[in-house]
Design a protein around this motif. Sequence first.
Motif, PDB file in Angstrom:
ATOM      1  N   GLY A  24      84.276  77.700  46.862  1.00 19.96           N
ATOM      2  CA  GLY A  24      84.789  78.684  47.759  1.00 19.96           C
ATOM      3  C   GLY A  24      84.272  80.064  47.549  1.00 19.96           C
ATOM      4  O   GLY A  24      84.893  81.049  47.888  1.00 19.96           O
ATOM      5  N   GLY A  25      83.098  80.215  46.905  1.00 18.19           N
ATOM      6  CA  GLY A  25      82.522  81.519  46.692  1.00 18.19           C
ATOM      7  C   GLY A  25      83.204  82.312  45.602  1.00 18.19           C
ATOM      8  O   GLY A  25      82.948  83.474  45.425  1.00 18.19           O
ATOM      9  N   ARG A  26      84.139  81.714  44.835  1.00 16.38           N
ATOM     10  CA  ARG A  26      84.874  82.464  43.829  1.00 16.38           C
ATOM     11  C   ARG A  26      84.203  82.405  42.468  1.00 16.38           C
ATOM     12  O   ARG A  26      84.756  82.846  41.491  1.00 16.38           O
ATOM     13  N   GLY A  27      83.044  81.853  42.384  1.00 24.52           N
ATOM     14  CA  GLY A  27      82.361  81.778  41.107  1.00 24.52           C
ATOM     15  C   GLY A  27      81.835  80.384  40.870  1.00 24.52           C
ATOM     16  O   GLY A  27      82.168  79.444  41.588  1.00 24.52           O
ATOM     17  N   PRO A  28      81.020  80.209  39.846  1.00 28.89           N
ATOM     18  CA  PRO A  28      80.415  78.915  39.588  1.00 28.89           C
ATOM     19  C   PRO A  28      81.440  77.909  39.114  1.00 28.89           C
ATOM     20  O   PRO A  28      82.379  78.226  38.406  1.00 28.89           O
ATOM     21  N   SER A  29      81.286  76.677  39.546  1.00 31.18           N
ATOM     22  CA  SER A  29      82.150  75.602  39.079  1.00 31.18           C
ATOM     23  C   SER A  29      81.744  75.209  37.670  1.00 31.18           C
ATOM     24  O   SER A  29      80.739  75.664  37.126  1.00 31.18           O
ATOM     25  N   GLY A  30      82.566  74.297  37.081  1.00 32.82           N
ATOM     26  CA  GLY A  30      82.202  73.818  35.752  1.00 32.82           C
ATOM     27  C   GLY A  30      80.857  73.140  35.740  1.00 32.82           C
ATOM     28  O   GLY A  30      80.092  73.272  34.788  1.00 32.82           O
ATOM     29  N   ALA A  31      80.542  72.397  36.819  1.00 27.12           N
ATOM     30  CA  ALA A  31      79.245  71.723  36.882  1.00 27.12           C
ATOM     31  C   ALA A  31      78.110  72.729  36.912  1.00 27.12           C
ATOM     32  O   ALA A  31      77.096  72.567  36.239  1.00 27.12           O
ATOM     33  N   ALA A  32      78.275  73.792  37.689  1.00 28.68           N
ATOM     34  CA  ALA A  32      77.234  74.815  37.780  1.00 28.68           C
ATOM     35  C   ALA A  32      77.028  75.498  36.441  1.00 28.68           C
ATOM     36  O   ALA A  32      75.898  75.767  36.016  1.00 28.68           O
ATOM     37  N   LEU A  33      78.149  75.776  35.748  1.00 23.59           N
ATOM     38  CA  LEU A  33      78.046  76.422  34.449  1.00 23.59           C
ATOM     39  C   LEU A  33      77.364  75.505  33.436  1.00 23.59           C
ATOM     40  O   LEU A  33      76.561  75.949  32.609  1.00 23.59           O
ATOM     41  N   GLY A  34      77.678  74.218  33.520  1.00 24.46           N
ATOM     42  CA  GLY A  34      77.028  73.265  32.627  1.00 24.46           C
ATOM     43  C   GLY A  34      75.529  73.185  32.866  1.00 24.46           C
ATOM     44  O   GLY A  34      74.740  73.154  31.927  1.00 24.46           O
ATOM     45  N   VAL A  35      75.126  73.158  34.132  1.00 21.90           N
ATOM     46  CA  VAL A  35      73.692  73.119  34.449  1.00 21.90           C
ATOM     47  C   VAL A  35      73.005  74.408  34.005  1.00 21.90           C
ATOM     48  O   VAL A  35      71.885  74.373  33.468  1.00 21.90           O
ATOM     49  N   ALA A  36      73.659  75.548  34.206  1.00 21.43           N
ATOM     50  CA  ALA A  36      73.075  76.818  33.772  1.00 21.43           C
ATOM     51  C   ALA A  36      72.875  76.843  32.260  1.00 21.43           C
ATOM     52  O   ALA A  36      71.830  77.287  31.760  1.00 21.43           O
ATOM     53  N   THR A  37      73.869  76.352  31.518  1.00 25.60           N
ATOM     54  CA  THR A  37      73.754  76.306  30.061  1.00 25.60           C
ATOM     55  C   THR A  37      72.643  75.348  29.640  1.00 25.60           C
ATOM     56  O   THR A  37      71.871  75.634  28.720  1.00 25.60           O
ATOM     57  N   ALA A  38      72.571  74.200  30.317  1.00 27.09           N
ATOM     58  CA  ALA A  38      71.526  73.231  30.006  1.00 27.09           C
ATOM     59  C   ALA A  38      70.145  73.819  30.256  1.00 27.09           C
ATOM     60  O   ALA A  38      69.225  73.639  29.452  1.00 27.09           O
ATOM     61  N   CYS A  39      69.989  74.531  31.355  1.00 27.28           N
ATOM     62  CA  CYS A  39      68.697  75.140  31.678  1.00 27.28           C
ATOM     63  C   CYS A  39      68.318  76.209  30.648  1.00 27.28           C
ATOM     64  O   CYS A  39      67.153  76.320  30.254  1.00 27.28           O
ATOM     65  N   LEU A  40      69.305  76.988  30.195  1.00 34.58           N
ATOM     66  CA  LEU A  40      69.024  78.003  29.185  1.00 34.58           C
ATOM     67  C   LEU A  40      68.585  77.363  27.872  1.00 34.58           C
ATOM     68  O   LEU A  40      67.648  77.828  27.214  1.00 34.58           O
ATOM     69  N   GLY A  41      69.269  76.268  27.489  1.00 36.85           N
ATOM     70  CA  GLY A  41      68.871  75.575  26.267  1.00 36.85           C
ATOM     71  C   GLY A  41      67.457  75.034  26.342  1.00 36.85           C
ATOM     72  O   GLY A  41      66.673  75.167  25.391  1.00 36.85           O
ATOM     73  N   PHE A  42      67.103  74.428  27.483  1.00 42.33           N
ATOM     74  CA  PHE A  42      65.750  73.903  27.645  1.00 42.33           C
ATOM     75  C   PHE A  42      64.728  75.036  27.678  1.00 42.33           C
ATOM     76  O   PHE A  42      63.631  74.919  27.102  1.00 42.33           O
ATOM     77  N   PHE A  43      65.089  76.145  28.338  1.00 43.68           N
ATOM     78  CA  PHE A  43      64.223  77.328  28.353  1.00 43.68           C
ATOM     79  C   PHE A  43      63.919  77.782  26.925  1.00 43.68           C
ATOM     80  O   PHE A  43      62.773  78.089  26.581  1.00 43.68           O
ATOM     81  N   LEU A  44      64.932  77.813  26.088  1.00 44.86           N
ATOM     82  CA  LEU A  44      64.786  78.319  24.727  1.00 44.86           C
ATOM     83  C   LEU A  44      63.803  77.485  23.923  1.00 44.86           C
ATOM     84  O   LEU A  44      62.894  78.021  23.278  1.00 44.86           O
ATOM     85  N   ILE A  45      63.971  76.153  23.959  1.00 46.18           N
ATOM     86  CA  ILE A  45      63.107  75.332  23.114  1.00 46.18           C
ATOM     87  C   ILE A  45      61.688  75.238  23.676  1.00 46.18           C
ATOM     88  O   ILE A  45      60.725  75.089  22.919  1.00 46.18           O
ATOM     89  N   MET A  46      61.529  75.366  25.001  1.00 41.52           N
ATOM     90  CA  MET A  46      60.177  75.383  25.560  1.00 41.52           C
ATOM     91  C   MET A  46      59.490  76.722  25.313  1.00 41.52           C
ATOM     92  O   MET A  46      58.271  76.775  25.097  1.00 41.52           O
ATOM     93  N   LEU A  47      60.256  77.810  25.339  1.00 43.29           N
ATOM     94  CA  LEU A  47      59.681  79.112  25.001  1.00 43.29           C
ATOM     95  C   LEU A  47      59.109  79.091  23.589  1.00 43.29           C
ATOM     96  O   LEU A  47      58.013  79.590  23.328  1.00 43.29           O
ATOM     97  N   ASP A  48      59.846  78.478  22.671  1.00 39.72           N
ATOM     98  CA  ASP A  48      59.394  78.441  21.281  1.00 39.72           C
ATOM     99  C   ASP A  48      58.125  77.628  21.105  1.00 39.72           C
ATOM    100  O   ASP A  48      57.368  77.847  20.162  1.00 39.72           O
TER     101      ASP A  48
END
Length: 465
Positions: free
Chosen positions: A18-42
């Motif tokens: 409803g436009g009130r912010g990211p759902s739990g699924a969205a937050l989980g995907v965002a966290t997953a993407c950040l983790g993958f970003f980190l290890i690929m950056l290294d």
Amino acid sequence: MGVPGRGGSAVRAVGAKGGRGPSGAALGVATACLGFFLIMLDSTVVNVAAPVIGDEVGGGISGIQWVINAYVLVFASSLLTSGAVADRIGAVRALGGGLALFAAASLACALAPSLPWLVAARAVQGLGAALILPSSLSLVRESAEDGAARARRITLWAMSGGVAVSAGPVVGGVLTSGLGWQAVFWVNLPLCALGLALRRAPASPPRPAPLDLAGQAAAVVALASLTYAIVEDGPLSRWALPVFGLAAAGFVLAEIRAPHPVVPATLARSARALTAVGTGFVMNASFFGIVFVFTVYFQQFQDHGPLVTGLMFVPLTALTLVGNLIAGKLMASLGTWRVLALSQGVEALGCLALLAAGPGAPPALVLLCFLPIGLGAGATSPPMTTALLDAVDPAHAGAAGGLLGVMRQVGGLLGVAVFGAVISGLGVTSGARLALALCLTMLAVSAALAHVQARRHPVREGGDG
């Protein structure tokens, strides 16, 4: 580096309420993407800094290889168990533990006073990365049951790694030139802190996943001894290959006898799954082997500094992100396996062009040849990951992600080790030619195997193949 309009829309598609912010699924995907970003950056930011590290802490070419390979060695071998750990304790908890361990190890790397200290800290960093990778992929898998939605989110996940690979050489060059090599490890700390702060997604349910410690131990010994035999040249290296043979045989025996092997029987019997994980091996062996060879070539043969070296890799790494995006769009129309075969063919053409031109060609020509290599490597990741997850039961998503990660990291490990040994023995120019020929051969075989799967699994109406 980002792509205007792509990232935000993809995150919103994951599930805003409803436009009130990211759902739990969205937050989980965002966290997953950040983790993958980190290890690929290294994986790329340290490569550019490695020659400078070798000059300051000693060790020569073999020292540079161990700075890179200690991380990859532990990363690869630990993935055999970390995938099961992610299934056993839940992906969210496993990702949080991996981020915390990665941050602590990065701090130890930045403060390392000697090569042995740095190599040991890099090994611990690899253990943290091994927890991050399969748990991040499991979070993405859990965020959607619909195949099309899952493919979009996998593309977003793969794209985060593409952004990291693209930015890594330039970030590594800038940090190393301006602040010293230690800065390539300091940069991990705020990223880990951000990942831990975002880790508010609902805890994913744990699943029964018994650990195969005997298989894990045998895999560690096998990979370590094989790497030592390739990298080092001395009396002990003569014993390393027999140790590898015994450990490899022990691993096979442990897997046959184990009631719950680290490689589930359904994965071992699936031609689609085996083709996908084999593609992961070839992808990393060719890409990171080429990056290592030309990092040494640019800095030690052409006397460029780390900043210029980083900029030289921009065409190669930036095109990986473009490849991620193109592959995500093509899979819906051409099918997963056709895109996978096509992407590896493009990368093989780049290797062929670079082999024909030779590493001593004018820099502009070398950079031009880098373009299809980066494009093809980037376009390989989304269909490869989608093909694997489509081939396995959701209950084995963590184990499948771990197995794919193992094969990718072993590929990167052996690519750096073998190509490093080649340039040490033949010289940088002749060694680079042989390395490119090996890449071309591997990519051609892998593309042919993907083409076989494409013929067996044609595109379904409105979906994937």
